[in-house]
Design a protein around this motif. Structure first.
Motif, PDB file in Angstrom:
ATOM      1  N   PRO A 235      34.413  32.459  35.452  1.00 25.31           N
ATOM      2  CA  PRO A 235      34.175  32.999  34.108  1.00 25.31           C
ATOM      3  C   PRO A 235      33.058  34.038  34.115  1.00 25.31           C
ATOM      4  O   PRO A 235      31.985  33.817  34.672  1.00 25.31           O
ATOM      5  CB  PRO A 235      33.767  31.755  33.303  1.00 25.31           C
ATOM      6  N   GLY A 236      33.341  35.183  33.528  1.00 27.40           N
ATOM      7  CA  GLY A 236      32.340  36.224  33.393  1.00 27.40           C
ATOM      8  C   GLY A 236      32.091  37.070  34.623  1.00 27.40           C
ATOM      9  O   GLY A 236      31.328  38.040  34.571  1.00 27.40           O
ATOM     10  N   ASP A 237      32.717  36.752  35.748  1.00 24.43           N
ATOM     11  CA  ASP A 237      32.477  37.478  36.991  1.00 24.43           C
ATOM     12  C   ASP A 237      33.524  38.581  37.147  1.00 24.43           C
ATOM     13  O   ASP A 237      34.703  38.301  37.350  1.00 24.43           O
ATOM     14  CB  ASP A 237      32.527  36.526  38.180  1.00 24.43           C
ATOM     15  N   HIS A 238      33.113  39.829  37.079  1.00 22.44           N
ATOM     16  CA  HIS A 238      34.044  40.935  37.250  1.00 22.44           C
ATOM     17  C   HIS A 238      33.815  41.666  38.572  1.00 22.44           C
ATOM     18  O   HIS A 238      34.217  42.813  38.738  1.00 22.44           O
ATOM     19  CB  HIS A 238      33.919  41.919  36.081  1.00 22.44           C
ATOM     20  N   THR A 239      33.150  40.979  39.524  1.00 27.00           N
ATOM     21  CA  THR A 239      32.837  41.599  40.809  1.00 27.00           C
ATOM     22  C   THR A 239      33.578  40.965  41.988  1.00 27.00           C
ATOM     23  O   THR A 239      33.663  41.595  43.048  1.00 27.00           O
ATOM     24  CB  THR A 239      31.330  41.504  41.094  1.00 27.00           C
ATOM     25  N   ARG A 240      34.083  39.756  41.834  1.00 29.24           N
ATOM     26  CA  ARG A 240      34.671  39.047  42.972  1.00 29.24           C
ATOM     27  C   ARG A 240      35.825  38.169  42.512  1.00 29.24           C
ATOM     28  O   ARG A 240      35.777  37.566  41.441  1.00 29.24           O
ATOM     29  CB  ARG A 240      33.609  38.190  43.663  1.00 29.24           C
TER      30      ARG A 240
END
Length: 433
Positions: A235-240
């Motif tokens: 949730p909330g991670d747009h990098t991995r």
């Protein structure tokens, strides 16, 4: 509806199990019931699902809902379910608040959007600007992402984006607060590649449309040395993103789940050792119970919030004669491997890792956190902090749950905060289509 997970007696499915492309459908539908709240309607058209393969929750305009149906919400567009039907080449549209199939011009038939050539995947993405969501589908064995119009009521396919290889799995990244009006999709491609496609909000017209071609070509990795078969994101991670794979991962030949950096051209960042190959994956951010036997909220007092990656182990590399038993395993990204919770098995037979939860032949898994809205009959702390799970032993609080589908057509709920199946009869009654 409430956020309760109600126990029901399991029944066997009366039709063949869904294929590999459909592993998430029942789990996502079951967990959508946990994450959404609203009243039920008594009358609705027939859904007429035909070989359902995927489901996505999107917010947008339909024949039943316009642009201002939810005043005061961060996104005023009504939420809907889009269920892909491979047999009839269409998407069934369902009201995600009332669970009612939307009416169509055809009497007694629910609203569908045409989608040619057996839709196999469908995902939705929030662009983070309070306007209609991105809705994209993929036909079985195809390389093209098809953009479905959500900002008008026709649901037409308005553009295609070619990724140049068969799309095996598809995932929407959480919106990036620093780039509102943008959505990114991550695709696992045949041939060991990962692609990232970016979509942007249109500035023409009323500003609610979505472009497929202004954000540049998709970013496609080189061959990463393994085939990703399923994807998950925290949730909330747009990098991995996290990828399940049956193949050894090049970083040390680890078997398990690969962490892929998607900030630029996708690249392999880390390998989580699951002690066996994997074929389905999900992710959650949660607080784990200090005392798994405690049913109330005190079980979580003083405990940290942690990230966990959950993977279904591939039976070709787990089991009685292997290093680890088959089932669902919890992986700790911080420890780069299996979560190190105490194993209840007495010495000298204990393992140094948390034992998998055995589910039979599990097809897929999806997770959910607490509901955004308080159920009508629940205490206030069940909004945004805890999930309420109703079992044969009583009501308990949890910080995250999972729904796992199995080949007999059943959907089993799991209490992730305590790492257990929370009831003697935890199977949702016969979830086959």
């Amino acid at each position: 509806m409430t956020s309760s997970v109600s126990a029901a007696k399991p029944r066997s499915a009366s039709r063949a199990p869904w294929g590999a492309a459909r592993v998430r459908l029942a789990a996502l539908v079951g967990l959508a019931a946990l994450a959404a709240c609203g009243s039920k309607t008594a009358t609705s058209p027939i859904a007429n699902l035909a070989e359902p393969t995927a489901v996505a929750v999107f917010r947008g305009v339909t024949s039943a809902h316009g642009t201002a149906d939810r005043p005061g919400h961060a996104n005023p567009y009504s939420p809907h379910l889009a269920v892909a039907n491979a047999q009839t080449d269409d998407l069934t549209i369902v009201d995600a608040v009332t669970d009612a199939v939307l009416p169509s011009p055809v009497p007694l038939h629910g609203l569908v959007y045409p989608f040619a050539f057996r839709p196999a995947l469908v995902v939705a993405a929030d662009l983070g600007d309070g306007k209609p969501d991105l809705l994209v589908g993929v036909s079985g064995g195809d390389s093209k992402l098809k953009l479905v119009r959500t900002w008008e009521a026709d649901g037409a396919i308005v553009a295609e984006l070619d990724l140049y290889a068969t799309v095996v799995a598809l995932l929407a990244l959480p919106p990036d607060p620093g780039v509102p009006g943008t959505a990114r999709l991550v695709a696992a491609l045949a041939g060991g590649q990962i692609a990232v496609a970016t979509f942007e909000r249109s500035v023409s017209g009323d500003g609610t449309g979505i472009h497929v071609d202004v954000a540049g070509p998709p970013q496609i990795s080189a061959d990463l040395g393994f085939q990703a078969v399923d994807l998950a994101v925290l949730p909330g991670d747009h990098t991995r993103v996290w990828a399940a794979t049956p193949d050894p991962i090049p970083l040390g030949g680890v078997q398990g789940v690969a962490g892929i950096d998607v900030t630029g051209t996708p690249s392999l960042a880390v390998a989580l050792d699951a002690l066996a190959p994997t074929r389905a994956v999900a992710a959650a951010r949660l607080v784990e119970a200090l005392d798994p036997t405690a049913l109330g909220t005190a079980a979580f007092d003083g405990q940290p919030t942690v990230d966990r990656i959950y993977a279904v182990l591939d039976e070709r590399g787990c089991g009685f004669y292997a290093t680890i038993a088959c089932g669902l395993v919890a992986l700790d990204p911080a420890a780069v491997g299996v979560a190190l919770r105490p194993d209840p098995t007495p010495a000298p037979f204990f393992a140094t890792y948390q034992a998998p939860i055995q589910l039979g032949y599990a097809l897929g898994v999806a997770t959910s956190g607490p509901p955004a809205q308080i159920p009508d009959d629940a205490d206030p702390f069940y909004a945004g902090t805890y999930l309420r799970i109703v079992t044969t032993a009583g009501t308990r609080a949890s910080t995250a749950v999972a729904g796992a589908t199995s080949s007999d057509g059943a959907l089993t709920f799991l209490d992730l905060s305590r790492w257990e199946i929370p009831s003697h009869v935890p199977v949702h009654a016969n979830v086959k289509a």
